[in-house]
Design a protein around this motif. Structure first.
Motif, PDB file in Angstrom:
ATOM      1  N   GLU A 234       1.167  -1.078   0.117  1.00  0.00           N
ATOM      2  CA  GLU A 234       0.045  -0.050   0.074  1.00  0.00           C
ATOM      3  C   GLU A 234       0.915   0.889  -0.326  1.00  0.00           C
ATOM      4  O   GLU A 234       0.617   2.143  -0.888  1.00  0.00           O
ATOM      5  N   VAL A 235       1.973   1.424   0.351  1.00  0.00           N
ATOM      6  CA  VAL A 235       3.433   2.169   0.703  1.00  0.00           C
ATOM      7  C   VAL A 235       3.745   2.514  -0.368  1.00  0.00           C
ATOM      8  O   VAL A 235       3.657   3.432  -1.209  1.00  0.00           O
ATOM      9  N   GLU A 236       4.042   1.454  -1.347  1.00  0.00           N
ATOM     10  CA  GLU A 236       4.214   1.436  -2.284  1.00  0.00           C
ATOM     11  C   GLU A 236       3.880   2.851  -3.201  1.00  0.00           C
ATOM     12  O   GLU A 236       3.926   2.583  -4.570  1.00  0.00           O
ATOM     13  N   ALA A 237       2.680   1.474  -3.020  1.00  0.00           N
ATOM     14  CA  ALA A 237       1.461   2.154  -4.094  1.00  0.00           C
ATOM     15  C   ALA A 237       1.103   3.790  -4.192  1.00  0.00           C
ATOM     16  O   ALA A 237       1.094   4.323  -5.705  1.00  0.00           O
ATOM     17  N   VAL A 238       1.001   4.043  -2.926  1.00  0.00           N
ATOM     18  CA  VAL A 238       0.264   5.631  -2.819  1.00  0.00           C
ATOM     19  C   VAL A 238       2.004   6.351  -3.376  1.00  0.00           C
ATOM     20  O   VAL A 238       1.478   7.217  -4.011  1.00  0.00           O
ATOM     21  N   LEU A 239       2.300   6.084  -2.534  1.00  0.00           N
ATOM     22  CA  LEU A 239       4.376   6.676  -3.197  1.00  0.00           C
ATOM     23  C   LEU A 239       4.543   5.642  -4.741  1.00  0.00           C
ATOM     24  O   LEU A 239       4.625   8.000  -5.288  1.00  0.00           O
TER      25      LEU A 239
ATOM     26  N   CYS B  93      -4.708   6.394  -6.945  1.00  0.00           N
ATOM     27  CA  CYS B  93      -4.569   5.701  -6.649  1.00  0.00           C
ATOM     28  C   CYS B  93      -6.166   5.332  -5.166  1.00  0.00           C
ATOM     29  O   CYS B  93      -6.387   5.449  -5.235  1.00  0.00           O
ATOM     30  N   VAL B  94      -6.424   3.574  -5.231  1.00  0.00           N
ATOM     31  CA  VAL B  94      -7.656   3.491  -4.745  1.00  0.00           C
ATOM     32  C   VAL B  94      -7.178   2.394  -3.175  1.00  0.00           C
ATOM     33  O   VAL B  94      -6.188   0.786  -4.221  1.00  0.00           O
ATOM     34  N   LEU B  95      -7.249   2.606  -2.503  1.00  0.00           N
ATOM     35  CA  LEU B  95      -6.839   0.978  -1.448  1.00  0.00           C
ATOM     36  C   LEU B  95      -8.323   1.335  -0.712  1.00  0.00           C
ATOM     37  O   LEU B  95      -9.246   1.332  -0.145  1.00  0.00           O
TER      38      LEU B  95
ATOM     39  N   GLY C  61      -9.768   0.464  10.396  1.00  0.00           N
ATOM     40  CA  GLY C  61      -7.992   1.069  11.256  1.00  0.00           C
ATOM     41  C   GLY C  61      -7.067   0.182  10.189  1.00  0.00           C
ATOM     42  O   GLY C  61      -6.891  -0.403  10.983  1.00  0.00           O
ATOM     43  N   THR C  62      -6.953  -0.006   9.057  1.00  0.00           N
ATOM     44  CA  THR C  62      -5.782  -0.827   8.207  1.00  0.00           C
ATOM     45  C   THR C  62      -4.664   0.206   8.353  1.00  0.00           C
ATOM     46  O   THR C  62      -4.114  -0.180   7.550  1.00  0.00           O
ATOM     47  N   GLY C  63      -4.945   1.838   8.765  1.00  0.00           N
ATOM     48  CA  GLY C  63      -3.710   2.547   8.337  1.00  0.00           C
ATOM     49  C   GLY C  63      -4.365   2.855   6.452  1.00  0.00           C
ATOM     50  O   GLY C  63      -2.967   3.687   6.448  1.00  0.00           O
ATOM     51  N   LYS C  64      -4.871   2.614   6.512  1.00  0.00           N
ATOM     52  CA  LYS C  64      -5.647   3.491   5.234  1.00  0.00           C
ATOM     53  C   LYS C  64      -5.093   5.170   4.796  1.00  0.00           C
ATOM     54  O   LYS C  64      -3.990   5.984   3.972  1.00  0.00           O
ATOM     55  N   SER C  65      -5.819   5.507   6.066  1.00  0.00           N
ATOM     56  CA  SER C  65      -5.298   7.439   5.890  1.00  0.00           C
ATOM     57  C   SER C  65      -3.839   7.618   6.111  1.00  0.00           C
ATOM     58  O   SER C  65      -3.190   9.050   6.391  1.00  0.00           O
ATOM     59  N   ARG C  66      -3.730   7.038   7.007  1.00  0.00           N
ATOM     60  CA  ARG C  66      -2.337   6.980   7.710  1.00  0.00           C
ATOM     61  C   ARG C  66      -0.857   7.500   6.924  1.00  0.00           C
ATOM     62  O   ARG C  66      -0.228   8.225   7.032  1.00  0.00           O
ATOM     63  N   ILE C  67      -1.317   6.418   5.746  1.00  0.00           N
ATOM     64  CA  ILE C  67      -0.353   6.046   5.064  1.00  0.00           C
ATOM     65  C   ILE C  67      -0.268   7.766   4.469  1.00  0.00           C
ATOM     66  O   ILE C  67       0.775   8.073   3.527  1.00  0.00           O
ATOM     67  N   VAL C  68      -1.888   8.232   3.772  1.00  0.00           N
ATOM     68  CA  VAL C  68      -2.321   9.478   2.656  1.00  0.00           C
ATOM     69  C   VAL C  68      -1.587  10.556   4.045  1.00  0.00           C
ATOM     70  O   VAL C  68      -0.585  11.595   3.273  1.00  0.00           O
TER      71      VAL C  68
END
Length: 140
Positions: free
Chosen positions: A24-29, A38-40, A45-52
Motif C-alpha cells: 500500500e505504501v509503495e502504491a501510494v508513493l 490510487c484506490v486503497l 483501522g488498517t492504516g489507509k489514511s495514515r499512509i496518505v
C-alpha cells in the motif's frame, strides 16, 4: 541524495510507521510520483489514511484535502461554497481555499458511497485536474 535514494528512504520511513502495509505504501508513493490516482480498499483501522498523511508529509508537506463521502454530501462541500459578493456581481465563483480544488492530494474516503451527482462533479476534478475552467494543483 538523488531522487531514487530519497524515495527509498521515504518508503522505509513510512514502512517503519505502518506495519504490514508495504504494498500500500509503495502504491501510494508511486501514484504521487507519477501523478496518478490510487484506490486503497480495506476495512476501517488498517492504516489507509495514515499512509496518505505520511506520504503527504514526507513528499514535501503537500496540501491534503480529506473527506468522508456519503450519498447526501453536496458537491459544494468538496468544491467550496459560492462567493455571495461575487454572485451579487453576476459572477459564479466558488471559494475554494481549504477545499478540493486547492489541494495537491485528495483522500476521498468511501468514494463508492457517493451520489452520481457528486461523482459527476469529481469527474473533471480528478481526471482533468481542472475546476471551473481553471487548472488545480491536484497531483494524486
Amino acid at each position: 541524495m538523488d531522487s531514487m535514494k530519497k524515495l527509498l528512504a521515504i518508503e522505509a520511513s513510512m514502512n517503519a510507521r505502518t506495519l504490514e502495509c508495504e504494498s500500500e505504501v509503495e502504491a501510494v508513493l508511486a501514484a504521487m510520483v507519477l501523478g496518478h490516482h490510487c484506490v486503497l480498499i480495506g476495512p476501517p483501522g488498517t492504516g489507509k489514511s495514515r499512509i496518505v498523511d505520511d506520504a503527504c508529509y514526507y513528499m514535501g508537506n503537500l496540501t491534503l484535502f480529506r473527506s468522508l463521502l456519503h450519498r447526501f454530501i453536496e458537491p459544494e462541500e468538496l468544491t467550496g461554497p459560492l462567493s455571495i459578493p461575487d454572485l451579487k456581481q453576476g459572477v459564479y465563483k466558488h471559494l475554494t481555499a481549504g477545499h478540493l480544488p486547492a489541494a495537491e492530494v485528495a483522500y476521498l474516503d468511501e468514494i463508492f458511497n457517493a451520489s452520481s451527482a457528486l461523482l459527476n462533479t469529481l469527474l473533471n476534478l480528478l481526471n482533468e485536474r481542472t475546476f471551473a475552467g481553471q487548472k488545480t494543483p491536484l497531483r494524486a
